[in-house]
Design an enzyme around this catalytic site. Sequence first.
Site, short mmCIF file in Angstrom:
data_model
loop_
_atom_site.label_atom_id
_atom_site.label_comp_id
_atom_site.label_asym_id
_atom_site.label_seq_id
_atom_site.Cartn_x
_atom_site.Cartn_y
_atom_site.Cartn_z
CB THR A 186 35.73 1.58 -13.12
OG1 THR A 186 36.23 1.95 -11.77
CG2 THR A 186 35.05 0.35 -13.33
CG ASN A 187 40.86 1.68 -11.92
OD1 ASN A 187 41.21 1.18 -10.77
ND2 ASN A 187 41.07 2.97 -11.89
#
Length: 223
Positions: free
Chosen positions: A33-34
Amino acid sequence: LIAFFQPKLLAGRRVLITAGPTFEAIDPVRGITNLSSGKMGFAIARAAREAGAEVTLVAGPVHLPTPRGVRRIDVQSAQQMHDAVLPLAAQHGVFIATAAVADWRPAAAAGEKIKKDGSGQVPAIGFTENPDILAAVARLPGGPYCVGFAAESHDLARHAREKRLRKGVPLIVGNVGPATFGKDDNTLLLVDADGERALPTADKLTLARALVADIAQRLGTAA
Ligand code: CTP
Ligand code: CA
């Protein structure tokens, strides 16, 4: 109270917004994810609603309350976000893509948790490119007015200009990332065919209201 006095600049308009990160599974317990918090997209959803729009917010995994009066659809992966957005796009007059969509996903998510085998060998993860949601919506015949975001670590204006042309959208909003991720303040650079205009540093709701007013004006003159 401020919301009550907001001019209803988007009355009668339907606005579709993507927000937050996406989550790309590696196996049932892991993923990629980020650091996007979703705050900017949620602030824009709130501001658009305050401005009288009917708002649909397609959100990746974030920990934020749904703005009052906003229809929210939760998704995890970029593919799910794409599949939620595309059928809705034609019913909306404006599409604002604030999501930090993962560019790649593991080519094949493992069905079971990947285990260490004790040999010190590391798993090889191959990647596949995710669909570009903004570019796909921008290509729809008779589709909504599209606004893209660009988070850049350097050369913001140049990258935003190039991105605007590559995605085929009338307006790109640049911000200096990852400095902005999770923060309450932001600085925006509006890039269109005529050039650039900066919205000075402010909290994300103030900027969201300014952006919504700017977009409403563009729609007004385009109509
Ligand atoms: N976007 C999207 N779907 C993707 C990737 C990006 O809808 N698969 C949207 C984002 O929500 C944003 C805009 O496209 O509005 C620009 O995203 P960005 O990541 O800055 O651009 P990319 O084209 O992915 O280029 P790069 O990450 O290499 O800078
Ligand atoms: Ca990207």
